[in-house]
Design an enzyme around this catalytic site. Structure first.
Site, mmCIF file in Angstrom:
data_model
loop_
_atom_site.group_PDB
_atom_site.id
_atom_site.type_symbol
_atom_site.label_atom_id
_atom_site.label_comp_id
_atom_site.label_asym_id
_atom_site.label_seq_id
_atom_site.Cartn_x
_atom_site.Cartn_y
_atom_site.Cartn_z
ATOM 1 N N ALA A 1 26.855 -6.154 -31.277
ATOM 2 C CA ALA A 1 26.496 -7.064 -30.180
ATOM 3 C C ALA A 1 24.977 -7.243 -30.050
ATOM 4 C CB ALA A 1 27.074 -6.550 -28.866
ATOM 5 N N ASN B 1 25.473 3.327 -27.690
ATOM 6 C CA ASN B 1 26.395 2.392 -27.060
ATOM 7 C C ASN B 1 25.606 1.176 -26.566
ATOM 8 O OD1 ASN B 1 28.269 1.131 -25.209
ATOM 9 N ND2 ASN B 1 29.346 3.089 -25.080
ATOM 10 N N HIS C 1 37.146 6.344 -33.713
ATOM 11 C CA HIS C 1 35.827 6.687 -33.158
ATOM 12 C C HIS C 1 35.961 7.487 -31.872
ATOM 13 C CE1 HIS C 1 36.856 3.305 -30.538
ATOM 14 N NE2 HIS C 1 35.865 3.663 -29.730
ATOM 15 N N HIS D 1 35.064 20.802 -23.703
ATOM 16 C CA HIS D 1 34.338 21.488 -22.636
ATOM 17 C C HIS D 1 33.795 22.803 -23.195
ATOM 18 C CE1 HIS D 1 36.066 19.631 -18.647
ATOM 19 N NE2 HIS D 1 35.480 18.744 -19.407
HETATM 20 O O1 LIG Z 1 33.361 2.651 -23.354
HETATM 21 P P1 LIG Z 1 34.621 1.909 -23.639
HETATM 22 O O2 LIG Z 1 35.441 2.502 -24.742
HETATM 23 O O3 LIG Z 1 34.438 0.438 -23.781
HETATM 24 O O4 LIG Z 1 35.486 2.064 -22.278
HETATM 25 C C1 LIG Z 1 36.501 2.990 -22.063
HETATM 26 O O5 LIG Z 1 36.000 4.307 -21.867
HETATM 27 C C2 LIG Z 1 35.127 4.508 -20.757
HETATM 28 C C3 LIG Z 1 34.802 5.985 -20.650
HETATM 29 O O6 LIG Z 1 35.945 6.780 -20.450
HETATM 30 C C4 LIG Z 1 35.755 3.986 -19.462
HETATM 31 O O7 LIG Z 1 34.789 4.020 -18.433
HETATM 32 C C5 LIG Z 1 36.289 2.568 -19.615
HETATM 33 O O8 LIG Z 1 36.979 2.184 -18.438
HETATM 34 C C6 LIG Z 1 37.221 2.509 -20.819
HETATM 35 O O9 LIG Z 1 37.721 1.200 -20.998
#
Ligand SMILES: O=P(O)(O)O[C@H]1O[C@H](CO)[C@@H](O)[C@H](O)[C@H]1O
Ligand SMILES: O=P(O)(O)O[C@H]1O[C@H](CO)[C@@H](O)[C@H](O)[C@H]1O
Lengths: 351, 351
Positions: free
Chosen positions: B61, B77, B166, B281
């Site tokens: 992205a 991320n 992943h 953990h």
């Molecule tokens: O980060 P991603 O994979 O897009 O998102 C996923 O994992 C996150 C962390 O548990 C959550 O907050 C999101 O609601 C879920 O859709």
């Protein structure tokens, strides 16, 4: 302002009812979504379905026949998670392998004889009947049971398997985790501040306004400062009320009104019958009836999962389950959105 | 026996890692299900998809191009919930409106260059690479951050939006709710019993056997006595280990083995790529590195939602959200079922 700058970056907010924190990351709403989409709920539900065990006159799994009820209708859950006669485990237990008896009853309560209505589409006097029945059940089951949990799972997304408008009432001889935590938090706050936590909170929110969704003389609905679900709300009376059965006739009418207003806004948000789990928390009952519970204030929690649209919900998964709940918009953003929605239901609007 | 009688009726079990209770209602499995069914995961995923931002050589992205990686691959991320530069809120706050800065980083880690594999289908030496990278990230991020949460959301049911194998790693300058609670529980237990909670627990379970799913010389997997999700498991080393980066080469190989065995059983349960959220953990890091953390024991939690079949999951909704978590089969029933499943993956089985 520094306050606004902070809003844009991640920050933590404290939930005083659960003594825990939520991670707020308002900048995450823009991320693309290629994951699971929910099936939108059926738009055309038959008013009467001969095969639906909740409809008037139909036969249930245990072969009992429902009466031709014309208002609310309460019956015992055919697959109860709690039963009145569970035996006691031995008391001599290893600290890592502790168990306790769990005794109770599980009831199902239909709101209306028709399958094609929901609370926001019901008449006010019909909603008052629902509230009266809730109060009656708390009074009746609370006489012996410590906790009476009234809750509604609405929509398939929230594990509801029957479109007929209904809720459940599970009463138990123990104080479950969530009310036990809330009891402790409200008690500690009361001891320190000499006023109930939620009364102080309601006063503050009524003044601040930024998180208010709907309000009336007797009632207030806010997206709490510490909300975890995207459009979570907290509904509470302005007067100090311990339990739902203490509400006056006028307060019950006011409650029916404010519930209809809130739930209409919910449905209008994505123009869909809005899924949620909701439930009432009030002072514990049973043996607690003889104790001082002034630290308690009656309230309802609404936990709706939808985040972006009628089909995209918030997943409380990995990080949330293992570490901490996280939300993708601020409570203020959510409240503003709900506040600005019309109070006329999209289904009954004149075109 | 009274023990068996109790199993059939509802009872409560204590979770010593969370200081809370779970309601076990083993008799509920028979209830009919007419609610939401999950879409089973895609059976045929392309090994390489030119439009998938996680595949080698593709553009993400933020316009960065992935290298042609041939093992694991870690990147930041693009929509992080935690950022390193969040400003501090003022310190003078009303007790009902408390906030804190949340600083941190969010990383994504691909397990393998191919989209059509999952951990149980990967080679042991490939899984060891994943473990090595986990250890490296805990070492690296833990040098400054208090908590490094490694977690995997697998399957669309668990909010995962990308089929490429992943996980994620979110590091923060604060101890999130769940590890904070676990830290307190393990510390209290250690002070009272002079031995780490989870070491005592593992010894007991290894002797009792009834909740063991798979075990080896170095590792143990059980359905914990206090499991909430239907087929929840707890994976832990038998030796006292505080953090994942302390594992020896031999222990990492053993971990790769036992993960493959557990995840193969999971997939074999309903002959579907089993959805779950899992996470590690271990003792906190950052400033905690200078403190005594002997009460901690490294472990992984697996939280899989499926209950009855590849498409029917357990909903943790109304009663669970408002009152207490509730399960529909005992831990012993779940462990027995998993234990008896073959260790050869249904997809690679010779016919
Ligand atoms: O980060 P991603 O994979 O897009 O998102 C996923 O994992 C996150 C962390 O548990 C959550 O907050 C999101 O609601 C879920 O859709
Ligand atoms: O009792 P129901 O409506 O069949 O079941 C629903 O609500 C229960 C109480 O929250 C949950 O335990 C179930 O997982 C959910 O599917």
């Amino acid at each position: 302002s520094p306050q606004q700058k902070q809003e844009k970056k991640g920050h933590l907010r404290y939930n005083p009812l659960r003594d825990s924190w939520v991670l707020v990351s308002a900048h995450r709403m823009k991320r693309p979504w290629a994951g699971q989409v929910e099936k939108p709920p059926e738009e055309h539900i038959a008013r009467y379905d001969p095969s639906n065990p909740l409809c008037p006159g139909n036969t249930r799994a245990n072969r009992e026949v429902n009466p031709n009820y014309d208002s609310t209708f309460v019956f015992d859950n055919d697959f109860p998670a709690l039963q009145p006669d569970a035996p006691d485990p031995g008391s001599d237990q290893h600290p890592l392998f502790q168990s306790k008896a769990a005794r109770g009853v599980c009831k199902v309560m239909c709101f209306h004889p028709w399958s094609d209505v929901t609370l926001p589409l019901m008449k006010r006097h019909e909603v008052v009947k629902v509230i009266d029945k809730w109060a009656e059940l708390v009074e009746e089951l609370g006489a012996t049971y410590t906790w009476v949990q009234i809750f509604e799972n609405k929509g398939a997304t929230m594990g509801c398997s029957n479109p007929h408008p209904h809720c459940q009432v599970w009463a138990s001889n123990f104080l479950p985790n969530e009310p036990a935590l809330s009891d402790r938090c409200q008690r500690d706050y009361y001891q320190k501040h000499r006023e109930p936590l939620l009364l102080q909170y309601a006063k503050q929110e009524a003044e601040k306004k930024e998180r208010v969704v709907v309000e009336s003389l007797d009632w207030l609905v806010v997206v709490p400062y510490w909300a975890t679900w995207p459009y979570q709300t907290l509904l509470l009376p302005r007067r100090h009320v311990l339990r739902i059965n203490e509400l006056t006739t006028k307060e019950r009418e006011g409650l029916a009104d404010i519930m209809k207003r809130l739930l209409t806004k919910y449905d209008n948000l994505f123009e869909v019958s809005f899924p949620y789990s909701m439930g009432w928390h009030g002072a514990p009952t049973g043996t607690y009836l003889n104790e001082d519970n002034s630290h308690w204030q009656l309230h309802a929690h609404y936990y709706p999962p939808l985040l972006r649209s009628a089909t995209v919900k918030k997943f409380m998964v990995g990080y949330e389950m293992l570490a901490q709940e996280q939300r993708d918009l601020t409570s203020e953003q959510a409240a503003e959105k709900l506040r600005n929605l019309p109070e006329e239901h999209y289904k009954t609007k004149e075109n």
